[in-house]
Write an enzyme that holds these catalytic residues in place. Structure first.
Site, short mmCIF file in Angstrom:
data_model
loop_
_atom_site.label_atom_id
_atom_site.label_comp_id
_atom_site.label_asym_id
_atom_site.label_seq_id
_atom_site.Cartn_x
_atom_site.Cartn_y
_atom_site.Cartn_z
CB SER A 29 -0.64 -0.26 1.31
OG SER A 29 -1.48 1.40 1.53
CE1 TYR B 272 -3.95 -2.24 4.75
CE2 TYR B 272 -3.19 0.02 4.50
CZ TYR B 272 -3.69 -1.19 3.97
OH TYR B 272 -3.96 -1.38 2.60
N1 LIG Z 1 -8.57 -0.62 -1.97
C1 LIG Z 1 -7.50 -0.09 -1.93
O1 LIG Z 1 -7.74 1.15 -2.15
C2 LIG Z 1 -6.33 -0.47 -1.54
C3 LIG Z 1 -5.12 0.15 -1.51
C4 LIG Z 1 -3.98 -0.19 -1.07
C5 LIG Z 1 -3.87 -1.39 -0.73
N2 LIG Z 1 -4.82 -2.43 -0.75
C6 LIG Z 1 -4.57 -3.72 -0.24
O2 LIG Z 1 -5.23 -4.54 -1.17
C7 LIG Z 1 -5.81 -6.00 -0.94
C8 LIG Z 1 -7.09 -6.16 -1.21
O3 LIG Z 1 -7.95 -4.97 -0.67
P1 LIG Z 1 -9.35 -4.63 -1.08
O4 LIG Z 1 -9.45 -3.13 -0.98
O5 LIG Z 1 -9.81 -5.64 -2.17
O6 LIG Z 1 -9.96 -5.15 0.38
P2 LIG Z 1 -11.52 -5.87 0.60
O7 LIG Z 1 -12.34 -5.44 -0.34
O8 LIG Z 1 -11.86 -5.54 2.29
O9 LIG Z 1 -11.15 -7.40 0.46
C9 LIG Z 1 -10.23 -7.97 1.26
C10 LIG Z 1 -10.35 -9.49 1.15
O10 LIG Z 1 -9.48 -10.12 2.27
C11 LIG Z 1 -10.29 -11.22 2.91
N3 LIG Z 1 -9.94 -11.45 4.20
C12 LIG Z 1 -9.93 -10.42 5.28
N4 LIG Z 1 -9.49 -10.97 6.34
C13 LIG Z 1 -9.21 -12.36 6.19
C14 LIG Z 1 -9.09 -13.40 6.89
N5 LIG Z 1 -8.63 -13.44 8.28
N6 LIG Z 1 -8.99 -14.69 6.12
C15 LIG Z 1 -9.13 -14.75 4.84
N7 LIG Z 1 -9.55 -13.87 4.06
C16 LIG Z 1 -9.61 -12.60 4.58
C17 LIG Z 1 -11.55 -10.75 2.79
O11 LIG Z 1 -12.62 -11.67 2.84
P3 LIG Z 1 -14.33 -11.37 3.33
O12 LIG Z 1 -14.86 -10.66 2.12
O13 LIG Z 1 -14.66 -12.65 3.69
O14 LIG Z 1 -14.24 -10.53 4.44
C18 LIG Z 1 -11.81 -10.00 1.17
O15 LIG Z 1 -11.91 -10.98 0.38
C19 LIG Z 1 -5.42 -5.78 0.87
O16 LIG Z 1 -4.12 -6.42 1.12
C20 LIG Z 1 -5.23 -4.24 0.79
O17 LIG Z 1 -4.33 -3.93 2.11
C21 LIG Z 1 -6.28 -1.92 -1.22
#
Ligand SMILES: NC(=O)c1ccc[n+]([C@@H]2O[C@H](COP(=O)([O-])OP(=O)(O)OC[C@H]3O[C@@H](n4cnc5c(N)ncnc54)[C@H](OP(=O)(O)O)[C@@H]3O)[C@@H](O)[C@H]2O)c1
Length: 262
Positions: free
Chosen positions: A166, A179
């Protein structure tokens, strides 16, 4: 990380990669957090380009939905791996590796995408239990799952492990607490694995920083933001595909920002 000038693909090439229909044909790729957000779209995208996708996540109903989406678009039959990374043991992860070997026979790629945000709080007041939970899901489980899958990944001709960082992992920012620290650790993990393996295996380790992307996590972090102003997960898939495809076999130890201005 500064972009080295001896890369066969620049970060711009990775961001703007144009996949071929068979870019991932014959590969099997494990995606964590595959039930929602960026992970769900990565799983669908990999399947659409010929990969057999292993869907790991904590909510079975979400994994079933993605499984059905892949089947209905005619992709290779995926596998569902329900697992909560907050409390999964190393033994359970090793059992997964044995199952993958038996049922699929190979593992070419591992996308560490699952993550949690924790709370946006000054470090002075950060709850220690929440800190430990964020570190377990974002860092410790990432290490454990990598270790458990290494035997399969080392056996692949061109294995690729992609971690998710991130902007606050690359440049820590006030109030991003556990985080930000977890994402710094993930960037370090990718770097150390790269140094420790580059002369002995065909494996490559890289990090993706997706940048601001329209998902539930982003909405929790920025509740006042208009989600329509953000890129969707579909918009940023080129980099996710490139780092899993054989086009990137010479790319090692990079942190690739998919939206460098974020
Ligand atoms: N979106 C952004 O702007 C952004 C920016 C920078 C980095 N990121 C990174 O990109 C990645 C994906 O983020 P996202 O935005 O797609 O987040 P998200 O929509 O919250 O999705 C996160 C996923 O991780 C799963 N997860 C969370 N806790 C878990 C656990 N204990 N065991 C197994 N699975 C788990 C969730 O499962 P459930 O659906 O079952 O909860 C969900 O499928 C993350 O690593 C995040 O830090 C995102």
């Amino acid at each position: 990380m500064t972009e080295p000038n001896n890369l066969t693909l620049s970060h711009d090439d990775i961001r703007n990669f144009v996949p071929k229909a068979d870019s991932l044909l014959g590969k099997s790729i494990l995606v964590t957090g595959a039930g929602d957000g960026i992970g769900r779209v990565a799983a669908l995208t990999y399947a659409s380009l010929g990969a057999t996708v292993l869907l790991l996540g904590r909510t079975s109903s979400k994994l079933e939905y993605v499984y059905d989406e892949i089947e209905s678009m005619g992709g290779a039959q995926p596998a569902m791996l329900p697992m909560n990374l907050e409390n999964a043991t190393f033994t359970e992860m090793q059992q997964l590796e044995v199952m993958i070997n038996k049922e699929i026979g190979a593992l070419d790629g591992l996308l560490h995408n699952a993550g949690i945000l924790g709370s946006l709080t000054p470090l002075e007041m950060y709850d220690a239990d929440l800190f430990a939970k964020v570190m377990k899901v974002n860092v410790t489980s990432t290490l454990m799952l990598t270790q458990a899958m290494l035997p399969r990944l080392k056996a692949a001709p061109n294995g690729s492990i992609v971690f998710t960082s991130s902007s606050v992992g690359t440049h820590p920012r006030a109030f991003w607490g556990a985080y930000a620290l977890s994402k710094q650790a993930v960037e370090g993990m990718s770097d150390i694995f790269t140094q420790e393996t580059q002369n002995t295996t065909n494996l490559r380790f890289n990090c993706i920083n997706p940048g601001a992307t329209r998902t539930n996590m982003r909405a929790h972090a920025y509740p006042g933001e208009n989600p329509l102003s953000l890129k969707t997960p579909e918009d940023i898939m080129a980099g996710y595909v490139c780092l899993m495809s054989d086009d990137s076999i010479n790319v090692h130890g990079q942190v690739v920002a998919l939206q460098p201005k974020n």
